[in-house]
Scaffold this motif. Structure first.
Motif, PDB file in Angstrom:
ATOM      1  N   LEU A   1       1.526  12.336   0.132  1.00  0.00           N
ATOM      2  CA  LEU A   1       0.298  11.570  -0.001  1.00  0.00           C
ATOM      3  C   LEU A   1       0.619  10.222  -0.634  1.00  0.00           C
ATOM      4  O   LEU A   1       1.506  10.115  -1.471  1.00  0.00           O
ATOM      5  CB  LEU A   1      -0.715  12.312  -0.880  1.00  0.00           C
ATOM      6  N   LYS A   2      -0.142   9.194  -0.229  1.00  0.00           N
ATOM      7  CA  LYS A   2       0.056   7.852  -0.791  1.00  0.00           C
ATOM      8  C   LYS A   2      -0.627   7.706  -2.144  1.00  0.00           C
ATOM      9  O   LYS A   2      -0.170   6.971  -3.006  1.00  0.00           O
ATOM     10  CB  LYS A   2      -0.507   6.790   0.158  1.00  0.00           C
ATOM     11  N   ARG A   3      -1.778   8.394  -2.327  1.00  0.00           N
ATOM     12  CA  ARG A   3      -2.541   8.315  -3.567  1.00  0.00           C
ATOM     13  C   ARG A   3      -2.953   9.720  -3.990  1.00  0.00           C
ATOM     14  O   ARG A   3      -3.131  10.601  -3.148  1.00  0.00           O
ATOM     15  CB  ARG A   3      -3.806   7.471  -3.369  1.00  0.00           C
TER      16      ARG A   3
ATOM     17  N   SER B   1      -5.462   9.960   2.181  1.00  0.00           N
ATOM     18  CA  SER B   1      -4.258   9.255   1.741  1.00  0.00           C
ATOM     19  C   SER B   1      -2.996   9.930   2.286  1.00  0.00           C
ATOM     20  O   SER B   1      -1.930   9.848   1.695  1.00  0.00           O
ATOM     21  CB  SER B   1      -4.227   9.172   0.214  1.00  0.00           C
ATOM     22  N   TRP B   2      -3.125  10.583   3.418  1.00  0.00           N
ATOM     23  CA  TRP B   2      -2.016  11.303   4.066  1.00  0.00           C
ATOM     24  C   TRP B   2      -0.884  10.347   4.439  1.00  0.00           C
ATOM     25  O   TRP B   2      -1.119   9.260   4.951  1.00  0.00           O
ATOM     26  CB  TRP B   2      -2.555  11.985   5.321  1.00  0.00           C
ATOM     27  N   ASP B   3       0.350  10.788   4.175  1.00  0.00           N
ATOM     28  CA  ASP B   3       1.517   9.987   4.528  1.00  0.00           C
ATOM     29  C   ASP B   3       2.473  10.740   5.441  1.00  0.00           C
ATOM     30  O   ASP B   3       3.304  10.133   6.082  1.00  0.00           O
ATOM     31  CB  ASP B   3       2.256   9.521   3.266  1.00  0.00           C
TER      32      ASP B   3
ATOM     33  N   GLY C   1      -5.677  15.618  -4.465  1.00  0.00           N
ATOM     34  CA  GLY C   1      -5.624  14.580  -3.444  1.00  0.00           C
ATOM     35  C   GLY C   1      -6.417  14.985  -2.227  1.00  0.00           C
ATOM     36  O   GLY C   1      -7.019  16.057  -2.190  1.00  0.00           O
TER      37      GLY C   1
ATOM     38  N   THR D   1       6.224   8.020  -2.767  1.00  0.00           N
ATOM     39  CA  THR D   1       5.076   8.780  -2.266  1.00  0.00           C
ATOM     40  C   THR D   1       5.018  10.066  -3.078  1.00  0.00           C
ATOM     41  O   THR D   1       6.004  10.480  -3.690  1.00  0.00           O
ATOM     42  CB  THR D   1       5.196   9.125  -0.767  1.00  0.00           C
TER      43      THR D   1
END
Length: 197
Positions: free
Chosen positions: A74-76, A61-63, A57, A129
């Motif tokens: 991460l979201k993705r 795409s940080w959450d 990753g 997530t």
């Protein structure tokens, strides 16, 4: 203003604790919170498996992060992350049982983290997530490479005063040769005119 400084200090403490072994905290702070005070040239962070080094990753795409659990969210993720099929109970904190599914690396099959499939209300922000264990990841900041090769090829050399002097001398010699050839051609042309007349 004091509240903002306090919040920034809290974020720095979280980042330093969470990423102390795998990533430069200044780069993480800048990219994830947009509050870095120095080095605004760092690129995005790529997270890779700690064992086989496959990318899993990136910071685009940080959450979020969990300092107490040493995790990032991460979201993705890339196709190198495999979501397990079996759910199991996980005790996230006192009286907070959750259902989770493990995340595996496609390359080496090591466990990298988990996905929360079912959570109590206070942990809903974690649901669906990708939660990675920081200890199982390495990272690379894009654009952080600094090594460069010197001038290519054995014939290339830096321009020094000595080298410049040699080049100027060769140019002067060539200029003298061209002038003498022009004079010689002129003499031959004059001689041919006299012979014709």
């Amino acid at each position: 203003m004091a509240a903002r400084e306090s919040k920034l200090k809290q974020r720095k403490e979280i980042i330093h604790t969470t990423f102390e072994s795998s990533t430069d905290s200044t780069a993480v702070e800048e990219k994830f919170f947009g509050q870095a005070e120095e080095d605004e040239d760092d690129g995005p962070v790529v997270f890779i498996c700690g064992k086989c080094k496959l990318p899993v990753g990136d910071s685009m795409s940080w959450d979020g992060s969990e300092d107490g659990q040493n995790q990032i969210r991460l979201k993705r993720v890339t196709d190198n992350v495999v979501v397990g099929k079996d759910t199991r109970l996980h005790d996230a904190s006192k009286r907070s049982l959750c259902l989770i599914v493990d995340l595996f690396c496609r390359g080496c099959h090591s466990v990298l983290g988990m996905v929360f499939a079912s959570t109590p209300k206070n942990l809903d922000y974690k649901r669906f997530t990708f939660c990675f264990n920081v200890a199982d990841l390495d990272s690379y900041v894009l654009g952080s490479a600094s090594q460069m090769l010197a001038a290519e090829g054995p014939k290339e050399q830096p321009v020094t005063l000595e080298y410049r002097g040699i080049v100027e001398q060769q140019l002067t010699e060539m200029k003298m040769l061209v002038i003498s050839m022009a004079q010689r051609l002129e003499e031959i042309g004059v001689q041919n005119e006299c012979d014709v007349a």
